[in-house]
Design a protein around this motif. Structure first.
Motif, PDB file in Angstrom:
ATOM      1  N   ASP A 117       0.843  -1.186   0.000  1.00 45.87           N
ATOM      2  CA  ASP A 117       0.000   0.000   0.000  1.00 45.87           C
ATOM      3  C   ASP A 117       0.889   1.250   0.000  1.00 45.87           C
ATOM      4  O   ASP A 117       2.117   1.168   0.074  1.00 45.87           O
ATOM      5  N   PHE A 118       0.245   2.397  -0.086  1.00 39.94           N
ATOM      6  CA  PHE A 118       0.962   3.661  -0.026  1.00 39.94           C
ATOM      7  C   PHE A 118       1.120   4.080   1.434  1.00 39.94           C
ATOM      8  O   PHE A 118       0.494   3.519   2.340  1.00 39.94           O
ATOM      9  N   ASP A 119       1.959   5.089   1.659  1.00 37.09           N
ATOM     10  CA  ASP A 119       2.120   5.625   3.008  1.00 37.09           C
ATOM     11  C   ASP A 119       2.103   7.149   2.965  1.00 37.09           C
ATOM     12  O   ASP A 119       1.974   7.760   1.897  1.00 37.09           O
ATOM     13  N   GLU A 120       2.257   7.756   4.122  1.00 37.20           N
ATOM     14  CA  GLU A 120       2.159   9.217   4.214  1.00 37.20           C
ATOM     15  C   GLU A 120       3.275   9.907   3.423  1.00 37.20           C
ATOM     16  O   GLU A 120       3.079  10.993   2.872  1.00 37.20           O
ATOM     17  N   ALA A 121       4.443   9.240   3.320  1.00 37.48           N
ATOM     18  CA  ALA A 121       5.551   9.831   2.558  1.00 37.48           C
ATOM     19  C   ALA A 121       5.209   9.909   1.073  1.00 37.48           C
ATOM     20  O   ALA A 121       5.630  10.859   0.382  1.00 37.48           O
TER      21      ALA A 121
END
Length: 402
Positions: free
Chosen positions: A79-83
């Motif tokens: 998944d994606f992250d905050e960065a």
């Protein structure tokens, strides 16, 4: 002379009411079918465009994975992250905002009423990327987002089922194991482009959903707003390059994420529905040709039946052009009558089907005018040969006809 000819044609049609009706039946069916299919096709296209537009324009949806219908036994893409969100927002020109989303599902309970709904964790950027006006209340404060407060903004479906349609702002209800304060209510959006109720949602700060519901800091969806002044294709290409770098995808390896452009989706679906409507309308238009052949058939029979009448008219001084005009007007009148009845049936059919299928009712003047014009043209084309045959009769032979 034209008025007299028209009256004679109408009198002849009324003399054989059942035969005249059966003659126009092909035209009636053809016009009704073509107008109904074309109008419903345009209504479907309009509904799809409206539903996709409700998702927002100039938006790129970014998800992990390789698109619909792809996949298999391999490992699930990360998944994606905050960065990732910060990188897209800070490093790509033309991006207005990035709204991360983390979703879950739970049952909401308030004063004995309960409702299973979707929880959408996001930030205030969500309301910037795809404007969704609030009916009452407010959006999240920076402090609520940073701390992951248990506050929420609810859709109209949730408000209706939990609060009986009354004011919800300021109330507290339980969703899952979390007590949530309602700070806002959303305006109604209706059904989504691919099904589902867009109003059946509880929007909370993404940190709240990650901590209290999903248990991870993963981001399953990012909505990227694109400045209309920038080329959407170029922004999408830059976004792809950035994500490939961040996810260590090099060489000829396939992307482990997919990007959907809402404008491209709308254009693709519109062109598909238009093509299907055109094909089906063309098939339905065959019945107009059948109707024209029916008119020519009956007009030839009418010429044969009225041979003596034609002979008498020619013998007492009528010219061939007057006889031709009489039969031609009769054929056109039959065809136009069928066209009018077909248009009335089509409007009734469109109204009924629109109500049954939840599509908008449309009246398309261009389609109706074109269908009626074609029906009149069919009367001219298929009525000319019988009319010409009547006008070319020899008066002496016609008077001898039994």
């Amino acid at each position: 002379m034209l008025g007299t000819t028209f009256l004679l044609a109408i009198r002849s049609i009324l003399r054989h009411k059942l035969r005249s009706f059966l003659t126009t039946l092909g035209i009636i069916i053809g016009v009704a079918a073509v107008v109904t299919i074309s109008t419903l096709g345009q209504a479907t296209t309009s509904a799809v465009q409206s539903n996709i537009a409700s998702l927002g324009s100039n938006i790129l949806q970014v998800r992990p994975g390789q698109g619909f219908g792809r996949g298999g036994g391999g490992p699930r893409p990360p998944d994606f992250d905050e960065a990732d969100v910060e990188g897209i927002r800070d490093q790509i020109a033309g991006v207005t905002a990035v709204a991360p989303q983390a979703q879950s599902a739970a049952t909401a309970i308030y004063n004995g009423a309960n409702w299973s709904t979707t929880i959408n964790g996001t930030t205030n950027a969500y309301f910037t990327v795809q404007p969704w006006p609030l009916v009452s209340g407010r959006t999240f404060t920076p402090a609520e987002e940073a701390a992951g407060k248990a506050v929420c903004i609810i859709g109209n479906t949730v408000r209706t089922n939990l609060f009986a349609g009354g004011e919800a702002v300021g109330s507290r209800f339980r969703i899952g194991n979390v007590s949530c304060d309602v700070i806002g209510t959303l305006s109604t959006r209706g059904q989504a482009g691919f099904g589902g109720d867009q109003d059946d949602v509880v929007i909370m700060p993404i940190k709240t959903v990650q901590r209290r519901f999903t248990g991870t800091r993963d981001i399953r969806l990012m909505l990227v707003g694109v400045n209309p002044a920038y080329d959407g294709g170029q922004v999408q290409q830059s976004l792809t390059q950035l994500l490939r770098e961040r996810r260590n995808i090099s060489g000829g390896k396939e992307d482990d994420f997919n990007i959907f452009d809402t404008a491209q989706i709308s254009a693709t679906i519109t062109s598909t529905t238009t093509l299907l409507t055109t094909i089906v309308s063309a098939v339905a238009a065959i019945s107009l040709l059948v109707g024209g052949i029916g008119i020519m058939n009956i007009m030839l029979v009418s010429v044969t039946e009225r041979t003596r009448e034609i002979g008498i008219r020619l013998a007492i001084g009528a010219v061939a052009s007057e006889v031709l005009l009489q039969f031609l007007v009769e054929a056109v009148a039959l065809s136009c009558l069928g066209g009018l009845i077909g248009l009335l049936i089509a409007q009734a059919a469109v109204a009924g089907l629109s109500l049954a299928s939840d599509l908008p009712f449309l009246f398309v003047p261009r389609v109706n005018a074109l269908a009626f014009g074609v029906s009149a043209l069919i009367g001219v084309v298929f009525g000319y040969f019988p009319a010409r045959r009547a006008a070319s009769l020899n008066p002496i032979d016609a008077l001898r006809h039994e």
